[in-house]
Design a protein around this motif. Structure first.
Motif, PDB file in Angstrom:
ATOM      1  N   PRO A   1       0.692  -1.083   0.146  1.00  0.00           N
ATOM      2  CA  PRO A   1       0.055  -0.112   0.056  1.00  0.00           C
ATOM      3  C   PRO A   1       0.905   1.289   0.007  1.00  0.00           C
ATOM      4  N   THR A   2       0.450   2.544  -0.665  1.00  0.00           N
ATOM      5  CA  THR A   2       1.119   3.587  -0.761  1.00  0.00           C
ATOM      6  C   THR A   2       1.673   4.092   0.589  1.00  0.00           C
ATOM      7  N   LYS A   3       1.334   4.174   1.638  1.00  0.00           N
ATOM      8  CA  LYS A   3       1.835   4.734   2.879  1.00  0.00           C
ATOM      9  C   LYS A   3       3.070   3.601   3.389  1.00  0.00           C
ATOM     10  N   GLN A   4       2.532   2.456   3.177  1.00  0.00           N
ATOM     11  CA  GLN A   4       3.660   1.502   3.743  1.00  0.00           C
ATOM     12  C   GLN A   4       4.966   1.486   2.746  1.00  0.00           C
ATOM     13  N   ARG A   5       4.686   1.651   1.501  1.00  0.00           N
ATOM     14  CA  ARG A   5       5.734   1.719   0.526  1.00  0.00           C
ATOM     15  C   ARG A   5       6.527   3.019   0.734  1.00  0.00           C
ATOM     16  N   ALA A   6       5.730   3.928   1.040  1.00  0.00           N
ATOM     17  CA  ALA A   6       6.568   5.338   1.253  1.00  0.00           C
ATOM     18  C   ALA A   6       7.395   5.247   2.574  1.00  0.00           C
ATOM     19  N   ALA A   7       6.865   4.615   3.466  1.00  0.00           N
ATOM     20  CA  ALA A   7       7.703   4.578   4.758  1.00  0.00           C
ATOM     21  C   ALA A   7       8.817   3.673   4.594  1.00  0.00           C
ATOM     22  N   VAL A   8       8.855   2.653   3.861  1.00  0.00           N
ATOM     23  CA  VAL A   8       9.648   1.797   3.653  1.00  0.00           C
ATOM     24  C   VAL A   8      10.975   2.352   2.874  1.00  0.00           C
ATOM     25  N   VAL A   9      10.399   2.861   1.681  1.00  0.00           N
ATOM     26  CA  VAL A   9      11.578   3.572   0.843  1.00  0.00           C
ATOM     27  C   VAL A   9      12.174   4.804   1.774  1.00  0.00           C
ATOM     28  N   LEU A  10      11.451   5.749   2.680  1.00  0.00           N
ATOM     29  CA  LEU A  10      12.007   6.676   3.100  1.00  0.00           C
ATOM     30  C   LEU A  10      12.939   6.183   4.315  1.00  0.00           C
ATOM     31  N   ARG A  11      12.570   4.908   5.004  1.00  0.00           N
ATOM     32  CA  ARG A  11      13.313   4.563   5.879  1.00  0.00           C
ATOM     33  C   ARG A  11      14.826   3.834   5.206  1.00  0.00           C
ATOM     34  N   TYR A  12      14.541   3.045   4.253  1.00  0.00           N
ATOM     35  CA  TYR A  12      15.734   2.052   3.868  1.00  0.00           C
ATOM     36  C   TYR A  12      16.265   2.665   2.577  1.00  0.00           C
TER      37      TYR A  12
ATOM     38  N   ALA B   1       7.705  10.447   9.785  1.00  0.00           N
ATOM     39  CA  ALA B   1       6.430  11.133  10.226  1.00  0.00           C
ATOM     40  C   ALA B   1       6.204  12.506   9.799  1.00  0.00           C
ATOM     41  N   GLU B   2       7.042  13.181   9.767  1.00  0.00           N
ATOM     42  CA  GLU B   2       6.673  14.596   9.314  1.00  0.00           C
ATOM     43  C   GLU B   2       6.306  14.549   7.664  1.00  0.00           C
ATOM     44  N   ILE B   3       7.042  14.005   7.039  1.00  0.00           N
ATOM     45  CA  ILE B   3       6.635  13.674   5.507  1.00  0.00           C
ATOM     46  C   ILE B   3       5.404  13.310   5.306  1.00  0.00           C
ATOM     47  N   LEU B   4       5.201  12.444   5.954  1.00  0.00           N
ATOM     48  CA  LEU B   4       3.873  11.343   5.810  1.00  0.00           C
ATOM     49  C   LEU B   4       2.650  11.925   6.686  1.00  0.00           C
ATOM     50  N   ASP B   5       2.835  12.961   7.246  1.00  0.00           N
ATOM     51  CA  ASP B   5       1.959  13.685   8.438  1.00  0.00           C
ATOM     52  C   ASP B   5       1.282  12.668   9.382  1.00  0.00           C
ATOM     53  N   CYS B   6       2.017  11.954   9.989  1.00  0.00           N
ATOM     54  CA  CYS B   6       1.616  11.105  10.894  1.00  0.00           C
ATOM     55  C   CYS B   6       2.543  11.250  12.183  1.00  0.00           C
ATOM     56  N   SER B   7       2.208  10.235  13.148  1.00  0.00           N
ATOM     57  CA  SER B   7       3.107   9.975  14.322  1.00  0.00           C
ATOM     58  C   SER B   7       4.170   8.977  14.142  1.00  0.00           C
ATOM     59  N   PRO B   8       5.341   9.255  14.807  1.00  0.00           N
ATOM     60  CA  PRO B   8       6.576   8.200  14.531  1.00  0.00           C
ATOM     61  C   PRO B   8       5.981   6.818  14.893  1.00  0.00           C
ATOM     62  N   ALA B   9       5.155   6.780  15.871  1.00  0.00           N
ATOM     63  CA  ALA B   9       4.634   5.344  16.246  1.00  0.00           C
ATOM     64  C   ALA B   9       4.011   4.556  15.073  1.00  0.00           C
ATOM     65  N   THR B  10       3.195   5.734  14.218  1.00  0.00           N
ATOM     66  CA  THR B  10       2.600   5.118  12.955  1.00  0.00           C
ATOM     67  C   THR B  10       3.485   4.653  11.801  1.00  0.00           C
ATOM     68  N   VAL B  11       4.815   5.512  11.742  1.00  0.00           N
ATOM     69  CA  VAL B  11       5.656   5.149  10.956  1.00  0.00           C
ATOM     70  C   VAL B  11       6.335   3.757  11.222  1.00  0.00           C
ATOM     71  N   ARG B  12       6.448   3.590  12.396  1.00  0.00           N
ATOM     72  CA  ARG B  12       7.047   2.131  12.798  1.00  0.00           C
ATOM     73  C   ARG B  12       6.006   1.033  12.653  1.00  0.00           C
ATOM     74  N   SER B  13       4.786   1.430  12.826  1.00  0.00           N
ATOM     75  CA  SER B  13       3.837   0.315  12.656  1.00  0.00           C
ATOM     76  C   SER B  13       3.659   0.020  11.029  1.00  0.00           C
ATOM     77  N   GLN B  14       3.795   1.149  10.256  1.00  0.00           N
ATOM     78  CA  GLN B  14       3.675   0.864   8.900  1.00  0.00           C
ATOM     79  C   GLN B  14       4.933   0.271   8.469  1.00  0.00           C
ATOM     80  N   ILE B  15       5.978   0.497   8.859  1.00  0.00           N
ATOM     81  CA  ILE B  15       7.229  -0.192   8.229  1.00  0.00           C
ATOM     82  C   ILE B  15       7.056  -1.682   8.695  1.00  0.00           C
TER      83      ILE B  15
END
Length: 164
Positions: free
Chosen positions: A111-122, A132-146
């Motif tokens: 899914p788009t948000k998960q893909r974005a989180a993976v690309v931004l991280r790795y 989190a700032e880029i995706l407009d969500c919390s850091p916990a949500t970023v970790r969850s998406q990844i």
């Protein structure tokens, strides 16, 4: 034998030389450059060229040489490789490219948000707070998406390995 004036000769034979160069190169811009390079080289030696041989044959040969020199320079340029260390270690670049393409094809299934989180991280190597700032969500949500994205990728890979 009288030496023809360079400017007059070019005015008379220029169109024919350009046609010849186009037939040689099959590209208008390359043809114009080859003719220009040949005429520049011929200008300073014009009297000797006319004295010793047929000037048109000389200029045509110069056009051929100018085009050959141009593509030789193009082929000699440095070309960066995606992974120079792999090339020196004997790794087949075709295999590396195939693996790279396979990874991106797998990421495209996320899914788009998960893909974005993976690309931004790795790929971009950003910390959770910036993602989190880029995706407009919390850091916990970023970790969850990844976490979910990696779980999906593991499942997909395991299923693919079992199928083969």
């Amino acid at each position: 034998m009288e030496t023809p004036d360079f400017d007059e000769w070019v005015a008379q034979r220029g169109a024919a030389l350009l046609r010849f160069a186009y037939l040689l190169t099959r590209d208008h811009a390359r043809a114009e450059e080859a003719v220009q390079d040949a005429l520049i080289a011929a200008y300073s030696r014009w009297t000797r060229i006319c004295r010793g041989q047929d000037p048109e044959a000389y200029v045509r040969r110069s056009i051929v040489n100018a085009d050959i020199s141009r593509w030789r320079r193009f082929l000699r340029r440095e070309t960066p490789t995606p992974n120079p260390a792999a090339e020196s270690a004997g790794m087949d670049l075709a295999d590396a490219q195939a693996e790279h393409d396979a990874v991106w094809a797998l990421c495209a299934t996320l899914p788009t948000k998960q893909r974005a989180a993976v690309v931004l991280r790795y790929y971009e190597d950003l910390p959770d707070a910036e993602i989190a700032e880029i995706l407009d969500c919390s850091p916990a949500t970023v970790r969850s998406q990844i976490h979910r994205a990696l779980a999906t990728l593991r499942t997909t890979l395991t299923t693919a390995e079992e199928a083969t």
